[in-house]
Design a protein around this motif. Structure first.
Motif, PDB file in Angstrom:
ATOM      1  N   SER A  11       0.689  -1.247   0.034  1.00 13.12           N
ATOM      2  CA  SER A  11      -0.129  -0.172   0.125  1.00 13.12           C
ATOM      3  C   SER A  11       0.783   1.152   0.046  1.00 13.12           C
ATOM      4  O   SER A  11       0.859   2.205   0.900  1.00 13.12           O
ATOM      5  CB  SER A  11      -0.954  -0.069   1.430  1.00 13.12           C
ATOM      6  OG  SER A  11      -1.752  -1.065   1.216  1.00 13.12           O
ATOM      7  N   ALA A  13       2.085   5.085  -0.602  1.00 13.08           N
ATOM      8  CA  ALA A  13       1.688   6.584  -0.640  1.00 13.08           C
ATOM      9  C   ALA A  13       2.317   7.299  -1.693  1.00 13.08           C
ATOM     10  O   ALA A  13       3.566   6.993  -1.943  1.00 13.08           O
ATOM     11  CB  ALA A  13       1.916   7.071   0.645  1.00 13.08           C
ATOM     12  N   ASP A  14       1.925   8.274  -2.116  1.00 12.65           N
ATOM     13  CA  ASP A  14       2.401   8.972  -3.396  1.00 12.65           C
ATOM     14  C   ASP A  14       3.622   9.476  -2.744  1.00 12.65           C
ATOM     15  O   ASP A  14       3.618  10.087  -1.843  1.00 12.65           O
ATOM     16  CB  ASP A  14       1.398  10.100  -3.554  1.00 12.65           C
ATOM     17  CG  ASP A  14       1.819  11.098  -4.737  1.00 12.65           C
ATOM     18  OD1 ASP A  14       2.205  10.553  -5.760  1.00 12.65           O
ATOM     19  OD2 ASP A  14       1.770  12.344  -4.609  1.00 12.65           O
ATOM     20  N   TYR A  38       6.854   6.186  -5.772  1.00 13.03           N
ATOM     21  CA  TYR A  38       5.523   5.717  -6.368  1.00 13.03           C
ATOM     22  C   TYR A  38       4.763   7.112  -6.688  1.00 13.03           C
ATOM     23  O   TYR A  38       4.726   8.152  -5.953  1.00 13.03           O
ATOM     24  CB  TYR A  38       4.832   5.142  -5.257  1.00 13.03           C
ATOM     25  CG  TYR A  38       3.456   4.655  -5.695  1.00 13.03           C
ATOM     26  CD1 TYR A  38       3.298   3.561  -6.211  1.00 13.03           C
ATOM     27  CD2 TYR A  38       2.220   5.112  -5.249  1.00 13.03           C
ATOM     28  CE1 TYR A  38       2.052   3.057  -6.645  1.00 13.03           C
ATOM     29  CE2 TYR A  38       1.112   4.769  -5.371  1.00 13.03           C
ATOM     30  CZ  TYR A  38       1.036   3.585  -5.991  1.00 13.03           C
ATOM     31  OH  TYR A  38      -0.223   3.311  -6.519  1.00 13.03           O
ATOM     32  N   VAL A  39       3.979   7.210  -7.954  1.00 12.49           N
ATOM     33  CA  VAL A  39       3.413   8.281  -8.219  1.00 12.49           C
ATOM     34  C   VAL A  39       1.750   7.918  -8.270  1.00 12.49           C
ATOM     35  O   VAL A  39       1.459   7.056  -8.859  1.00 12.49           O
ATOM     36  CB  VAL A  39       3.597   8.872  -9.642  1.00 12.49           C
ATOM     37  CG1 VAL A  39       2.771   9.915 -10.111  1.00 12.49           C
ATOM     38  CG2 VAL A  39       5.250   9.021  -9.852  1.00 12.49           C
ATOM     39  N   ALA A  40       1.172   8.299  -7.201  1.00 16.85           N
ATOM     40  CA  ALA A  40      -0.124   8.079  -7.120  1.00 16.85           C
ATOM     41  C   ALA A  40      -1.222   8.933  -8.166  1.00 16.85           C
ATOM     42  O   ALA A  40      -0.668  10.015  -8.427  1.00 16.85           O
ATOM     43  CB  ALA A  40      -1.007   8.246  -5.659  1.00 16.85           C
ATOM     44  N   GLY A  41      -2.467   8.725  -8.414  1.00 20.23           N
ATOM     45  CA  GLY A  41      -3.212   9.365  -9.438  1.00 20.23           C
ATOM     46  C   GLY A  41      -3.849   8.716 -10.532  1.00 20.23           C
ATOM     47  O   GLY A  41      -4.242   7.380 -10.171  1.00 20.23           O
ATOM     48  N   THR A  42      -3.680   9.376 -11.449  1.00 21.16           N
ATOM     49  CA  THR A  42      -4.235   8.665 -12.894  1.00 21.16           C
ATOM     50  C   THR A  42      -3.568   7.322 -13.123  1.00 21.16           C
ATOM     51  O   THR A  42      -4.397   6.399 -13.449  1.00 21.16           O
ATOM     52  CB  THR A  42      -4.037   9.485 -13.942  1.00 21.16           C
ATOM     53  OG1 THR A  42      -4.619  10.592 -13.912  1.00 21.16           O
ATOM     54  CG2 THR A  42      -4.731   8.820 -15.131  1.00 21.16           C
ATOM     55  N   PHE A  43      -2.490   7.005 -12.858  1.00 20.98           N
ATOM     56  CA  PHE A  43      -1.893   5.905 -13.249  1.00 20.98           C
ATOM     57  C   PHE A  43      -1.396   4.821 -12.219  1.00 20.98           C
ATOM     58  O   PHE A  43      -1.091   3.646 -12.329  1.00 20.98           O
ATOM     59  CB  PHE A  43      -0.457   6.028 -14.294  1.00 20.98           C
ATOM     60  CG  PHE A  43      -0.747   6.526 -15.400  1.00 20.98           C
ATOM     61  CD1 PHE A  43      -1.566   6.153 -16.426  1.00 20.98           C
ATOM     62  CD2 PHE A  43      -0.462   8.143 -15.659  1.00 20.98           C
ATOM     63  CE1 PHE A  43      -1.884   6.928 -17.583  1.00 20.98           C
ATOM     64  CE2 PHE A  43      -0.846   8.809 -16.920  1.00 20.98           C
ATOM     65  CZ  PHE A  43      -1.513   7.982 -17.893  1.00 20.98           C
ATOM     66  N   ASP A  44      -1.250   5.504 -10.857  1.00 23.61           N
ATOM     67  CA  ASP A  44      -0.846   4.707  -9.981  1.00 23.61           C
ATOM     68  C   ASP A  44       0.252   3.864 -10.160  1.00 23.61           C
ATOM     69  O   ASP A  44       0.034   2.566 -10.240  1.00 23.61           O
ATOM     70  CB  ASP A  44      -1.992   4.024  -9.286  1.00 23.61           C
ATOM     71  CG  ASP A  44      -2.925   4.770  -8.358  1.00 23.61           C
ATOM     72  OD1 ASP A  44      -2.483   5.667  -7.833  1.00 23.61           O
ATOM     73  OD2 ASP A  44      -4.296   4.188  -8.197  1.00 23.61           O
ATOM     74  N   GLU A  45       1.360   4.303 -10.213  1.00 25.23           N
ATOM     75  CA  GLU A  45       2.537   3.465 -10.786  1.00 25.23           C
ATOM     76  C   GLU A  45       4.008   3.854 -10.282  1.00 25.23           C
ATOM     77  O   GLU A  45       4.186   4.831  -9.468  1.00 25.23           O
ATOM     78  CB  GLU A  45       2.835   3.778 -12.462  1.00 25.23           C
ATOM     79  CG  GLU A  45       3.352   5.193 -12.546  1.00 25.23           C
ATOM     80  CD  GLU A  45       3.461   5.403 -14.246  1.00 25.23           C
ATOM     81  OE1 GLU A  45       2.787   4.590 -15.029  1.00 25.23           O
ATOM     82  OE2 GLU A  45       3.829   6.547 -14.463  1.00 25.23           O
ATOM     83  N   TRP A  46       4.883   2.760 -10.286  1.00 23.64           N
ATOM     84  CA  TRP A  46       6.238   2.942  -9.968  1.00 23.64           C
ATOM     85  C   TRP A  46       7.105   3.574 -11.035  1.00 23.64           C
ATOM     86  O   TRP A  46       6.919   2.998 -11.916  1.00 23.64           O
ATOM     87  CB  TRP A  46       6.861   1.770  -9.149  1.00 23.64           C
ATOM     88  CG  TRP A  46       6.190   1.198  -7.972  1.00 23.64           C
ATOM     89  CD1 TRP A  46       5.227   0.360  -7.726  1.00 23.64           C
ATOM     90  CD2 TRP A  46       6.551   1.684  -6.630  1.00 23.64           C
ATOM     91  NE1 TRP A  46       4.897   0.143  -6.552  1.00 23.64           N
ATOM     92  CE2 TRP A  46       5.879   1.088  -5.601  1.00 23.64           C
ATOM     93  CE3 TRP A  46       7.572   2.693  -6.142  1.00 23.64           C
ATOM     94  CZ2 TRP A  46       5.987   1.308  -4.333  1.00 23.64           C
ATOM     95  CZ3 TRP A  46       7.588   2.918  -4.854  1.00 23.64           C
ATOM     96  CH2 TRP A  46       6.653   2.218  -3.975  1.00 23.64           C
TER      97      TRP A  46
END
Length: 82
Positions: A11, A13-14, A38-46
């Motif tokens: 889990s 976090a941004d 980690y970049v949360a938002g539209t893509f939720d990606e590493w």
């Protein structure tokens, strides 16, 4: 960075950052020694930043400083300074 990890945490976090371990799996596979963030938002990606010689990182989980040295296993070594 928060830790040295072989796989992404469950889990994130941004903005969470981890040094990718020498034997990565999952989303970290193929990124030995990189800084994963980690970049949360539209893509939720590493995403991954390739470390360079002399980079210094404080690893919160280990309460130690590490420096990047190309050619060493995983690229990161604990520093005796600081």
């Amino acid at each position: 960075v928060l830790s040295i990890a072989a796989a992404p945490p469950g889990s994130p976090a941004d903005g969470d950052r981890h040094i990718v371990d020498a034997a990565p799996t999952g989303a970290f596979a193929g990124h030995v020694g990189a800084i994963a963030y980690y970049v949360a938002g539209t893509f939720d990606e590493w995403r991954f930043e390739t470390a360079g010689p002399g980079w210094l990182a404080y690893v919160v989980a280990l309460d130690k400083y590490y420096y990047f040295k190309p050619g060493s296993p995983g690229g990161w070594l604990v520093t005796a300074i600081l």
